[in-house]
Design an enzyme around this catalytic site. Structure first.
Site, PDB file in Angstrom:
ATOM      1  N   ASP A 113      30.287 -36.457  44.064  1.00 31.16           N
ATOM      2  CA  ASP A 113      29.709 -36.193  45.535  1.00 31.16           C
ATOM      3  C   ASP A 113      29.107 -34.848  45.600  1.00 31.16           C
ATOM      4  OD1 ASP A 113      29.598 -36.646  48.102  1.00 31.16           O
ATOM      5  OD2 ASP A 113      31.400 -35.829  48.731  1.00 31.16           O
TER       6      ASP A 113
ATOM      7  N   GLY B  69      35.694 -31.767  58.154  1.00 30.96           N
ATOM      8  CA  GLY B  69      34.850 -32.861  57.358  1.00 30.96           C
ATOM      9  C   GLY B  69      35.595 -34.115  57.394  1.00 30.96           C
ATOM     10  N   GLY B  70      34.933 -35.058  56.473  1.00 32.43           N
ATOM     11  CA  GLY B  70      35.781 -36.217  56.437  1.00 32.43           C
ATOM     12  C   GLY B  70      36.881 -36.056  55.640  1.00 32.43           C
ATOM     13  N   PHE B  71      36.802 -35.202  54.910  1.00 28.87           N
ATOM     14  CA  PHE B  71      38.037 -35.012  53.903  1.00 28.87           C
ATOM     15  C   PHE B  71      39.123 -34.387  54.670  1.00 28.87           C
ATOM     16  CE2 PHE B  71      34.867 -31.870  53.602  1.00 28.87           C
ATOM     17  CZ  PHE B  71      35.462 -30.953  53.871  1.00 28.87           C
ATOM     18  N   GLY B  72      38.914 -33.738  55.592  1.00 27.39           N
ATOM     19  CA  GLY B  72      40.143 -33.038  56.224  1.00 27.39           C
ATOM     20  C   GLY B  72      39.401 -31.580  56.823  1.00 27.39           C
TER      21      GLY B  72
ATOM     22  N   LEU C 160      37.442 -22.863  59.045  1.00 26.93           N
ATOM     23  CA  LEU C 160      35.972 -22.571  58.641  1.00 26.93           C
ATOM     24  C   LEU C 160      35.211 -23.913  58.581  1.00 26.93           C
ATOM     25  CD1 LEU C 160      36.769 -20.983  55.074  1.00 26.93           C
ATOM     26  CD2 LEU C 160      35.578 -19.971  57.045  1.00 26.93           C
ATOM     27  N   GLY C 161      35.862 -24.997  58.691  1.00 26.47           N
ATOM     28  CA  GLY C 161      35.005 -26.453  59.042  1.00 26.47           C
ATOM     29  C   GLY C 161      35.956 -27.554  58.998  1.00 26.47           C
TER      30      GLY C 161
ATOM     31  N   VAL D  26      39.293 -27.213  56.634  1.00 25.75           N
ATOM     32  CA  VAL D  26      39.229 -26.028  55.650  1.00 25.75           C
ATOM     33  C   VAL D  26      39.425 -24.672  56.473  1.00 25.75           C
ATOM     34  CG1 VAL D  26      38.032 -24.795  53.984  1.00 25.75           C
ATOM     35  CG2 VAL D  26      37.400 -27.161  54.368  1.00 25.75           C
TER      36      VAL D  26
END
Ligand SMILES: *[C@@H]1O[C@H](CO)[C@@H](O)[C@H](O)[C@H]1NC(C)=O
Ligand SMILES: *[C@@H]1O[C@H](CO)[C@@H](O)[C@H](O)[C@H]1NC(C)=O
Ligand SMILES: *[C@@H]1O[C@H](CO)[C@@H](O)[C@H](O)[C@H]1NC(C)=O
Ligand SMILES: *[C@@H]1O[C@H](CO)[C@@H](O)[C@H](O)[C@H]1NC(C)=O
Ligand SMILES: *[C@@H]1O[C@H](CO)[C@@H](O)[C@H](O)[C@H]1NC(C)=O
Length: 658
Positions: free
Chosen positions: A471, A355-358, A352-353, A360
């Protein structure tokens, strides 16, 4: 009254309170004690909390106060010795535990005492109060926010839930000196000794299972003259406990006390035992006995085989060893296989995407055909993960229609997988900036802002602890199938107690949404969340990003500054996105933009609370309440007065670490 008896009366009156106190209970009846809250005597034993009352608090005190000082303005404090037998038993051992505390207090009802993890004794006030209250906690739960070392420890608390000293529960063998842990949450009877030595401000605490004589070395020993600050002339002694929703039974079975010497020894031979009967004790007769033994041998054998097999799998890296504490925090632990299956092996199509966090992935849980989003987060330290888990598990309990529901988690090596409900309409971000593919009309925008305000208000005020999101940004706001806004990604949220002093040092958040005060303090507050939400309001109304860079030479476009300038020039409505401008009244646009600016007030103290924001959105009014309007008029247009001198309005925002 004869003249002779007067001096005698005088003597009595003056020396009676100073008489020593000594008592011993091998069982209790309700006239023996002052029982406060839900505490009661049940079969001659003190039961501190009620199973049916969710946030039960119970205290039991000896009815007369003990003398803690020889005279009222003496700096000396008295000594005492006490010993008691307790049993703590949870209904379900994986549920969060609390424990109980032995308490020395000036009052039987300490002010602002809270239930849950506060033992029904402490408040979460920010002000360091020095109230005459000392507690020895027998804590069966871990609260990382109070620096608890583990979920089974003993600590000394000086009118503060954060202990001045803690030790893992256990005892030192009097002969060998070896440490043996004691599980305080097994239901087994445990004996405790507290030696309070006033002359040198020392408290020793010792525990041991029944059958072990008092160990010569205490489990913990604390010596500090600050103890005197927490002592009043006369104090009650007793026990206090509280609980969460989950049932944990705290009992005190016997108690002895002396303020002249060592407390008399308790006779523990006939005390009741509250450990549930095991299966084998139900058996009667040799045949049953033998078959039970055979089954036991088989179980031991199979357990051994299973352990060996698992061990091999762990060594081969196929499986992850589940540690006890992991089970403690979160009831919904998915297996890695289950999530792998749900996401077709974390395939590219399900992505799905990133990001900086990892990353999805979209998934479909076979068990109930639920669509989920699986977020894979990398973590670097076990300690960090553990703290994170404590947080996540508290947050997982939060259920509100404007929050993205969390379904569970899984850990595999250094990867943590968080499972959320899938939100079919993606993030708000797409609906604002992805023109003309997706456009949200004014009604939709206002509805989403109202939803998110309600979700954030719930985090801040709806739970008995303040949960900060930390956040908030348009890409963390998701739209469900009905296009209602839901606040997602609690990955960074940190749990704080109401009014508690935040002790984080690591700055998290996203550039452009961070409140200016975080540059110098780096301690997020509810007000810094309000700031980020204000930025989201401005984004949603203006259709512009918080920071836009056109070329390297030019200063970046800063949304807040731009809207502020327009506001100060009296034409704030010009900031409105052209695509929605024609859909509503100018007053309404103005009001929402001004609310956004009020939330972004440079001084955190002048920002409205989420409660106020929710009220404004749901009122449907076209003007801001007077107090919000006044705060805005005061601090925002520089030059109008010196209110915000020295406060950076922008550009000093620190670099995001995420
Ligand atoms: C409790 O104990 C006291 C004496 O210790 C006795 O007088 C009283 O009757 C007892 N009460 C009950 C309810 O057993
Ligand atoms: C307390 O101290 C003051 C001054 O030090 C003294 O005058 C007073 O008598 C003392 N009170 C008692 C009860 O000892
Ligand atoms: C302790 O309690 C007594 C009596 O309730 C009260 O007069 C006194 O002010 C209290 N002391 C403190 C330090 O709160
Ligand atoms: C408390 O423990 C210390 C250290 O073991 C010991 O030296 C001291 O005598 C103990 N004090 C009391 C009052 O038991
Ligand atoms: C403890 O109590 C039991 C019976 O209640 C008695 O037989 C025993 O002698 C007592 N032990 C001591 C040391 O007093």
């Amino acid at each position: 009254m004869t003249p002779l008896s007067l001096p005698l009366l005088y003597l009595l009156l003056h020396f009676l309170p100073a008489l020593s106190l000594e008592f011993l209970f091998n069982s209790f009846n309700s006239s023996d004690l002052i029982l406060v809250g839900d505490a009661k005597i049940d079969s001659s034993v003190i039961r501190l909390t009620s199973d049916s009352n969710q946030n039960s608090i119970g205290r039991a005190f000896y009815p007369t106060k003990i003398n803690m000082k020889p005279t009222s303005n003496s700096t000396k404090i008295s000594s005492f010795s006490t010993s008691f037998v307790f049993s703590v038993y949870p209904q379900i051992s994986s549920n969060p535990g609390v424990g109980f505390a032995f308490v020395i207090s000036n009052t039987t009802s300490p002010p602002n005492a809270l239930p849950d993890q506060y033992f029904g004794l402490f408040s979460n006030s920010k002000k360091p109060s020095v109230f005459p209250l000392i507690a020895i906690e027998f804590d069966t739960g871990q609260n990382p926010e109070f620096n608890d070392p583990d979920g089974n420890h003993v600590g000394i608390d000086l009118d503060n839930i954060e202990s001045v000293i803690t030790e893992t529960a256990g005892y030192y063998d009097s002969v060998s000196g070896n440490f043996t842990p004691v599980n305080m949450r097994s239901g087994n009877n445990v004996r405790a000794w507290i030696d309070f030595e006033g002359s040198n401000f020392q408290v020793n605490v010792t525990i041991a299972p029944i059958g072990v004589n008092k160990p010569s070395k205490p489990l913990l020993s604390y010596t500090n003259s600050v103890i005197a600050d927490y002592v009043s002339d006369e104090m009650f002694v007793g026990f206090s406990a509280s609980k969460f929703t989950w049932v944990e039974i705290q009992r005190v079975l016997a108690w002895s006390f002396s303020d002249t010497g060592t407390a008399r020894d308790l006779n523990t031979t006939n005390l009741p035992n509250f450990v549930p009967k095991s299966v084998s004790s139900l058996s009667s007769g040799a045949i049953v006995g033998i078959s039970v033994a055979c089954v036991a041998v088989l179980v031991v054998f199979l357990t051994g085989v299973h352990w060996f097999w698992r061990r091999r799998r762990v060594l081969e890296g196929e499986d992850e060893e589940i540690e006890d504490w992991e089970l403690e925090y979160w009831p919904h632990r998915f297996s890695y296989e289950e999530l792998g299956q749900a996401t077709s092996g974390f395939s590219e199509e399900n992505l799905l995407g990133k990001g900086g966090f990892g990353t999805v992935y979209k998934g479909n849980l076979a068990a109930n055909n639920n669509e989920v989003a699986v977020k894979c987060v990398n973590h670097d330290s076990k300690q960090g993960l553990r703290e994170f888990m404590a947080e996540i598990s508290s947050i997982g309990r939060l259920q509100q229609k404007n929050l993205v529901p969390m379904r569970g988690w899984c850990r595999k090596g250094k990867e943590l997988l968080l499972v959320y409900d899938y939100m079919p309409n993606g993030s708000l971000n797409d609906w604002i900036f992805d023109k003309p593919k997706k456009v949200l009309d004014w009604k939709g925008r206002r509805r989403v802002l109202t939803d998110v305000a309600a979700g954030l208000n719930y985090l801040h005020h709806g739970y008995n602890e303040v949960v900060l999101h930390r956040d908030i940004k348009s890409s963390n706001i998701l739209l469900d199938k009905d296009m209602r806004g839901r606040l997602g990604d609690f990955g960074l949220a940190k749990l704080y107690q109401h009014g508690g002093v935040p002790n984080t040092t690591r700055l998290v958040g996203t550039l452009g949404y961070l409140a200016p005060e975080l540059a110098s303090l780096a301690a997020p507050t509810a007000a810094s969340d309000v700031y980020s939400f204000g930025v989201v309001i401005l984004e949603v109304v203006s259709g512009r990003r918080p920071i836009e860079t056109c070329s390297k030479e030019d200063d970046p476009f800063l949304l807040i500054d731009w809207v502020r300038e327009l506001y100060c020039e009296g034409k704030v409505s010009e900031a409105c996105d052209d695509t929605v401008k024609s859909e509503c009244e100018v007053e309404e646009i103005e009001m929402v933009l001004k609310l956004g600016l009020a939330c972004c007030h440079p001084d955190p103290q002048h920002r409205p609370s989420m409660k106020e924001v929710v009220a404004i959105f749901s009122d449907g009014v076209l003007s801001l309440p007077e107090n919000v309007e006044a705060e805005l008029a005061h601090g925002v247009c520089s030059g109008s007065d010196g209110n915000n001198a020295g406060l950076p309005l922008h550009s000093t925002e620190p670099q995001s670490q995420v």
